[in-house]
Design a protein around this motif. Structure first.
Motif, short mmCIF file in Angstrom:
data_model
loop_
_atom_site.label_atom_id
_atom_site.label_comp_id
_atom_site.label_asym_id
_atom_site.label_seq_id
_atom_site.Cartn_x
_atom_site.Cartn_y
_atom_site.Cartn_z
N LYS A 9 18.17 73.95 97.72
CA LYS A 9 17.65 72.77 97.02
C LYS A 9 17.03 73.20 95.69
CE LYS A 9 14.14 69.19 97.34
NZ LYS A 9 13.51 69.55 96.10
N MET A 10 17.45 72.51 94.64
CA MET A 10 16.94 72.80 93.31
C MET A 10 15.60 72.08 93.10
SD MET A 10 18.96 74.76 91.78
CE MET A 10 20.62 75.30 91.57
N LEU A 11 14.73 72.72 92.35
CA LEU A 11 13.44 72.12 92.04
C LEU A 11 13.62 70.98 91.04
CD1 LEU A 11 11.37 75.40 91.64
CD2 LEU A 11 11.26 73.81 93.54
N SER A 12 12.89 69.93 91.24
CA SER A 12 12.96 68.78 90.33
C SER A 12 12.06 69.04 89.12
CB SER A 12 12.49 67.51 91.06
OG SER A 12 11.09 67.60 91.29
N PRO A 13 12.22 68.25 88.06
CA PRO A 13 11.35 68.42 86.88
C PRO A 13 9.87 68.26 87.23
CG PRO A 13 13.23 67.07 86.30
CD PRO A 13 13.31 67.29 87.78
N GLU A 14 9.58 67.36 88.17
CA GLU A 14 8.18 67.15 88.57
C GLU A 14 7.63 68.38 89.28
OE1 GLU A 14 10.68 64.84 89.38
OE2 GLU A 14 10.19 63.75 87.55
N GLU A 15 8.46 69.01 90.10
CA GLU A 15 8.04 70.22 90.81
C GLU A 15 7.92 71.41 89.85
OE1 GLU A 15 10.05 69.64 95.21
OE2 GLU A 15 11.37 70.04 93.50
N LEU A 16 8.75 71.41 88.80
CA LEU A 16 8.76 72.52 87.85
C LEU A 16 7.60 72.48 86.85
CD1 LEU A 16 12.55 72.84 87.02
CD2 LEU A 16 11.10 74.58 88.05
N ARG A 17 7.12 71.28 86.50
CA ARG A 17 6.11 71.16 85.45
C ARG A 17 4.92 72.10 85.66
NH1 ARG A 17 7.82 66.25 84.97
NH2 ARG A 17 8.85 65.98 82.99
N PRO A 18 4.25 72.06 86.83
CA PRO A 18 3.09 72.96 86.99
C PRO A 18 3.49 74.45 87.00
CG PRO A 18 3.50 71.72 89.02
CD PRO A 18 4.40 71.17 87.97
N LEU A 19 4.66 74.76 87.53
CA LEU A 19 5.11 76.14 87.58
C LEU A 19 5.41 76.68 86.19
CD1 LEU A 19 7.50 75.77 90.66
CD2 LEU A 19 5.19 76.72 90.65
N VAL A 20 6.08 75.85 85.37
CA VAL A 20 6.39 76.25 83.99
C VAL A 20 5.10 76.34 83.18
CG1 VAL A 20 7.57 75.54 81.86
CG2 VAL A 20 8.74 75.33 84.07
N SER A 55 14.76 74.25 80.54
CA SER A 55 14.63 74.17 79.09
C SER A 55 13.93 72.88 78.66
CB SER A 55 16.01 74.26 78.45
OG SER A 55 15.92 74.12 77.07
N GLN A 56 14.32 71.76 79.28
CA GLN A 56 13.70 70.48 78.94
C GLN A 56 12.21 70.48 79.24
OE1 GLN A 56 15.95 67.65 81.23
NE2 GLN A 56 17.64 67.55 79.77
N VAL A 57 11.84 70.98 80.43
CA VAL A 57 10.43 71.00 80.83
C VAL A 57 9.64 71.93 79.93
CG1 VAL A 57 8.84 71.65 82.69
CG2 VAL A 57 10.89 70.32 83.22
N ALA A 58 10.18 73.10 79.63
CA ALA A 58 9.48 74.06 78.77
C ALA A 58 9.30 73.49 77.37
CB ALA A 58 10.26 75.38 78.72
N ARG A 59 10.34 72.88 76.82
CA ARG A 59 10.28 72.30 75.48
C ARG A 59 9.20 71.19 75.44
NH1 ARG A 59 14.12 73.41 72.48
NH2 ARG A 59 15.75 73.29 74.05
N GLU A 60 9.21 70.37 76.49
CA GLU A 60 8.22 69.28 76.57
C GLU A 60 6.80 69.83 76.64
OE1 GLU A 60 6.97 66.66 80.35
OE2 GLU A 60 9.05 66.38 79.73
N LEU A 61 6.57 70.83 77.48
CA LEU A 61 5.22 71.38 77.64
C LEU A 61 4.76 72.14 76.39
CD1 LEU A 61 5.36 72.60 81.34
CD2 LEU A 61 4.07 70.67 80.43
#
Length: 183
Positions: free
Chosen positions: A126-137, A173-179
């Motif tokens: 299962k791939m992590l969703s953007p919501e799950e990735l935000r705090p990790l990134v 990439s999207q999450v990192a760019r956003e953060l």
């Protein structure tokens, strides 16, 4: 049970059920895995030949004799990670095809590719969703002590290494760019 074994079992089930789309997707995945297996064997053979040629440089008879004794198993199983990488490549190929079909107005073909993506996705973790990735990134960005969009070059290699096989590169990439742009 590894991916190849699951595919073989699921192919039988899909054939019994008469699910042609699933049968086609599984057959394509099995063919891709087999091609990757043969490619890996070829790379091992080429490496062995290069080693022999380096060892016996200048002695053509010895090189030919050593080449004749090379034994490479072309049916050696791929590792679980290699199998997952092959399935991920197949999914990416289909995503690219969906994009092309949608641009061309062929929603029927795009839907067929989407259905195959759904089937193949069952064989990957299962791939992590953007919501799950935000705090990790965000934690990785804080750990590196960087900020601003110009830090993408420093952040992405770390993210790709840490989340390999657990998150899609474009989502990372999207999450990192956003953060980085907001932080």
């Amino acid at each position: 049970m590894n991916i190849q074994e699951r595919l073989a079992n699921d192919l039988k089930d899909a054939m019994r059920a008469g699910d042609k789309m699933r049968v086609n997707a599984i057959r394509a995945a099995r063919a891709a895995l087999q091609a990757a297996q043969l490619d890996a064997a070829k790379q091992r053979f080429d490496a062995a030949v290069a080693e022999i040629e380096a060892r016996y440089a200048g002695d053509p008879a010895a090189i030919e004799a050593a080449k004749a004794n090379i034994s490479i198993d072309s049916h050696a199983a791929l590792s679980e990670a290699e199998q997952e990488a092959v399935i991920a490549r197949e999914i990416k190929r289909r995503r690219d095809a969906v994009e092309i079909y949608q641009k061309a107005g062929r929603t029927d073909l795009a839907a067929a590719e989407e259905a195959e993506i759904a089937v193949l996705s069952e064989y990957l973790p299962k791939m992590l969703s953007p919501e799950e990735l935000r705090p990790l990134v965000a934690a990785v960005i804080a750990e590196l002590g960087v900020s601003g969009p110009s830090a993408m070059g420093k952040v992405m290699p770390v993210l790709l290494e840490r989340f390999k096989g657990r998150a899609e590169n474009r989502i990372l990439s999207q999450v990192a760019r956003e953060l980085l742009s907001t932080g």
